[in-house]
Design a protein around this motif. Structure first.
Motif, PDB file in Angstrom:
ATOM      1  N   ASP A 200     -34.558 -16.464  48.268  1.00  0.00           N
ATOM      2  CA  ASP A 200     -34.532 -17.255  47.867  1.00  0.00           C
ATOM      3  C   ASP A 200     -33.519 -17.641  46.123  1.00  0.00           C
ATOM      4  O   ASP A 200     -33.230 -18.199  45.624  1.00  0.00           O
ATOM      5  N   ALA A 203     -30.003 -18.152  45.945  1.00  0.00           N
ATOM      6  CA  ALA A 203     -29.564 -19.114  46.467  1.00  0.00           C
ATOM      7  C   ALA A 203     -28.172 -19.370  47.408  1.00  0.00           C
ATOM      8  O   ALA A 203     -27.022 -19.984  47.322  1.00  0.00           O
ATOM      9  N   LEU A 204     -28.427 -18.567  48.148  1.00  0.00           N
ATOM     10  CA  LEU A 204     -27.613 -18.734  49.207  1.00  0.00           C
ATOM     11  C   LEU A 204     -27.151 -20.211  50.044  1.00  0.00           C
ATOM     12  O   LEU A 204     -27.985 -20.790  50.342  1.00  0.00           O
ATOM     13  N   SER A 205     -25.968 -19.763  50.619  1.00  0.00           N
ATOM     14  CA  SER A 205     -25.199 -21.209  51.164  1.00  0.00           C
ATOM     15  C   SER A 205     -24.877 -20.278  52.755  1.00  0.00           C
ATOM     16  O   SER A 205     -24.027 -19.379  53.018  1.00  0.00           O
ATOM     17  N   PRO A 206     -24.929 -20.742  53.893  1.00  0.00           N
ATOM     18  CA  PRO A 206     -24.253 -20.577  55.306  1.00  0.00           C
ATOM     19  C   PRO A 206     -22.916 -20.338  55.340  1.00  0.00           C
ATOM     20  O   PRO A 206     -22.533 -19.501  56.293  1.00  0.00           O
ATOM     21  N   GLU A 207     -22.132 -21.681  54.403  1.00  0.00           N
ATOM     22  CA  GLU A 207     -20.509 -21.060  54.738  1.00  0.00           C
ATOM     23  C   GLU A 207     -20.530 -20.567  53.022  1.00  0.00           C
ATOM     24  O   GLU A 207     -18.639 -20.799  53.141  1.00  0.00           O
ATOM     25  N   GLU A 208     -20.986 -19.685  52.037  1.00  0.00           N
ATOM     26  CA  GLU A 208     -20.428 -19.615  51.139  1.00  0.00           C
ATOM     27  C   GLU A 208     -19.293 -18.217  51.542  1.00  0.00           C
ATOM     28  O   GLU A 208     -18.626 -17.935  50.836  1.00  0.00           O
ATOM     29  N   GLU A 209     -20.020 -17.193  52.937  1.00  0.00           N
ATOM     30  CA  GLU A 209     -19.526 -15.937  53.075  1.00  0.00           C
ATOM     31  C   GLU A 209     -17.329 -15.783  53.139  1.00  0.00           C
ATOM     32  O   GLU A 209     -17.143 -15.211  52.134  1.00  0.00           O
ATOM     33  N   ARG A 306     -21.208 -10.788  43.734  1.00  0.00           N
ATOM     34  CA  ARG A 306     -21.881 -11.600  45.165  1.00  0.00           C
ATOM     35  C   ARG A 306     -21.970 -10.963  46.010  1.00  0.00           C
ATOM     36  O   ARG A 306     -22.400 -11.443  47.385  1.00  0.00           O
ATOM     37  N   VAL A 321     -25.323 -14.397  56.816  1.00  0.00           N
ATOM     38  CA  VAL A 321     -26.435 -14.923  56.018  1.00  0.00           C
ATOM     39  C   VAL A 321     -27.241 -15.852  56.559  1.00  0.00           C
ATOM     40  O   VAL A 321     -28.133 -16.735  56.340  1.00  0.00           O
ATOM     41  N   ALA A 322     -26.444 -16.445  57.651  1.00  0.00           N
ATOM     42  CA  ALA A 322     -27.310 -18.063  58.736  1.00  0.00           C
ATOM     43  C   ALA A 322     -28.113 -16.725  58.789  1.00  0.00           C
ATOM     44  O   ALA A 322     -29.329 -17.487  59.227  1.00  0.00           O
ATOM     45  N   LEU A 325     -31.354 -16.334  56.080  1.00  0.00           N
ATOM     46  CA  LEU A 325     -32.220 -17.704  55.725  1.00  0.00           C
ATOM     47  C   LEU A 325     -32.846 -17.722  56.948  1.00  0.00           C
ATOM     48  O   LEU A 325     -33.867 -18.380  56.652  1.00  0.00           O
TER      49      LEU A 325
END
Length: 552
Positions: A200, A203-209, A306, A321-322, A325
């Motif tokens: 948490d 603050a990951l985002s599936p598209e950020e990679e 990062r 990343v997905a 999560l």
């Protein structure tokens, strides 16, 4: 039903193929001719253990094949076939057994090798052998309970109890898991809490990679991108030497002159004009992108940090990343369950108690149906046994209360008192031979509608009987053959006369070699065989008696 039995190099049989039919089949022949050898061969292909030397002297191996025609597959057989990925071919199933002279054996189902345990399990659903053989399903407690449920018309209720008991056991395992050692639970809570908080905090985002990698590439190669953009723009539009746009413009002027001479060049001029616009657009876009390239050492450091964070999380929790999560959501769900254990446990225990009470009521209802049916069966089967010559015999179904399980709250045992004054014993302890065959005949007759096994074989059922009892045995077998395929080895003309299909087993000796053969008996030959069975000879009197039996 059993359709064909093929035997090669088994005991006295060199090569033999016997066709059987639906209804009532009998096999007769002189004592020692080899009738029981046929039953032994079939028993072997149904997974029985090898007893003694079964390979014909001089042969390397014995092979037995049994072809079963199964237009209607019982639920139990269907489950077996599906479990072992076995398919019927045109409603037929072939079981085979090969035994070498050294005593090694292999089993086959549908042409594929199979463990003997599979042959035996399938055989249990296809054939019941009654005599001095295995595969007597009525000796097995689970089969006895299933037959009792079928007779009581309680199969649906029994299946419901079995299914609900399975659900209860799953719920009990959930409760047990929640009641594990509190120290272990707290360790697990702290571990899961750390993992969830770590993910948490990122603050990951599936598209950020992908966006991160693109930004890193630009920042890392900023100088190269700027220089190349300027160079490309110069080549296309603003170089000191002639640019692409200059050359296109010159070419277009020349095309205009040519088009004044030959109009067919006009379209080429239009295409070249479009090319000018395209090159001009590319040159402008390259210049714009180049101007946007910036180098910021602090931002580059932040981007690298990062990326390192993402790599660390992926090493721990998933390949992307997905996936990280997804792991977080799973861990959070488990954490919530552990943190709310007392509430969840209380709810589970309450639901378990309610379900247990409901299942107990269903099991009690099932037990009552079984007890009511058992008392009726006791009288019916005893009556049939006595009609089959066992005058002092009585049958009873013993139902013992047990802890709730998949079979309900009853443990069943089929009991027999063979003679008046004797103590009732389980069927397994009853003497072998004709007596046990008659007991099984009585049971099969009463259970005919509930019993799903298609082929019944009776060996030595006529031992010690004659006269009116023999006729009653014959009539009972004939009646049973209306719902099952019946194969009976007999020495009694009264039984053979009732059959729809009659086979004769004979043994011949030639040049010190003994062979067993089987032939179909029809017409006058059947009268002669019945006459032989009546008094051991063929005379006008025995022939007349034989005709009377056939037409009575």
């Amino acid at each position: 039903m059993l359709e064909v039995l093929r035997i090669q190099n088994y005991v006295l049989i060199e090569s033999l193929e016997v066709d059987f039919h639906s209804g009532f089949n009998v096999l007769s022949g002189e004592t020692g001719a080899g009738k029981s050898i046929l039953v032994g061969a079939l028993n072997l292909v149904l997974g029985a253990r090898i007893s003694g030397d079964v390979v014909r002297p001089g042969a390397k191996r014995a092979k037995i094949e049994a072809v079963f025609r199964i237009p209607t597959v019982s639920p139990a057989l269907r489950m077996l076939l599906e479990r072992h990925d076995i398919e019927l071919e045109e409603d037929a199933l072939i079981l085979a057994r090969v035994v070498t002279a050294e005593g090694r054996s292999r089993g086959y189902v549908g042409g594929s090798m199979a463990p003997l345990s599979v042959l035996s399990a399938i055989g249990d659903e296809l054939v019941d052998l009654h005599g001095q053989h295995e595969h007597q399903s009525l000796l097995k407690a689970d089969r006895q309970l299933a037959l009792l449920d079928g007779y009581a018309q309680a199969e649906t209720l029994a299946e419901e109890v079995r299914r609900r008991v399975g659900t209860l056991r799953e719920r009990a395992r959930e409760i047990e898991a929640l009641q594990q050692d509190d120290r272990e639970r707290m360790r697990r809570i702290e571990f899961l809490r750390y993992e969830v908080q770590e993910i948490d905090a990122a603050a990951l985002s599936p598209e950020e990679e992908e966006a991160l990698q693109t930004r890193l590439n630009r920042m890392t190669h900023a100088e190269t991108l700027c220089a190349l953009s300027v160079q490309i723009h110069g080549i296309l539009a603003e170089g000191d030497a002639g640019t692409v746009l200059d050359m296109l413009l010159s070419a277009n002027h020349l095309l205009d002159e040519v088009a004044e001479i030959d109009a067919s060049y006009a379209d080429l001029g239009k295409q070249l004009t479009e090319a000018q616009f395209l090159v001009e657009t590319v040159a402008q876009d390259v210049r714009t992108l180049g101007d946007e390239v910036e180098f910021d050492s602090q931002e580059l450091e932040e981007l690298n940090q990062r990326r390192a964070l993402l790599s660390s999380l992926k090493r721990k929790y998933g390949a992307s990343v997905a996936e990280v999560l997804d792991y977080r959501d799973t861990a959070a769900a488990e954490l919530a369950g552990l943190e709310n254990r007392d509430t969840v446990l209380e709810e589970l225990c309450r639901a378990y108690a309610e379900e247990m009470d409901s299942v107990q009521q269903a099991a009690a209802q099932l037990s009552k149906k079984r007890h009511d049916a058992a008392r009726k069966l006791d009288k019916q089967i005893t009556k049939v046994l006595q009609a089959l010559g066992m005058k002092g015999a009585s049958f009873s179904i013993q139902l013992k209360s047990v802890e709730l399980g998949g079979g309900g709250i009853d443990q069943v045992a089929f009991m027999l008192t063979a003679n008046a004054g004797e103590q009732a014993k389980p069927l397994r302890q009853v003497a072998s031979g004709g007596e046990v065959s008659r007991i099984m005949l009585a049971l099969k007759t009463v259970f005919a509608t509930a019993d799903k096994i298609p082929t019944l074989i009776f060996d030595e059922i006529d031992a010690g009987v004659g006269g009116a009892v023999a006729r009653k045995v014959a009539e009972t077998l004939s009646s049973l053959a209306r719902s099952h395929q019946v194969l009976c080895i007999t020495h009694l003309a009264q039984i053979a006369a009732q059959a729809q299909h009659h086979l004769h087993v004979s043994k011949t000796t030639e040049k010190k070699t003994t062979r067993t053969t089987v032939s179909k008996v029809e017409g006058d030959e059947r009268e002669r065989e019945l006459a032989r069975l009546l008094d051991g000879s063929i005379s006008p009197v025995s022939l007349a008696h034989a005709r009377e039996l056939l037409h009575s």
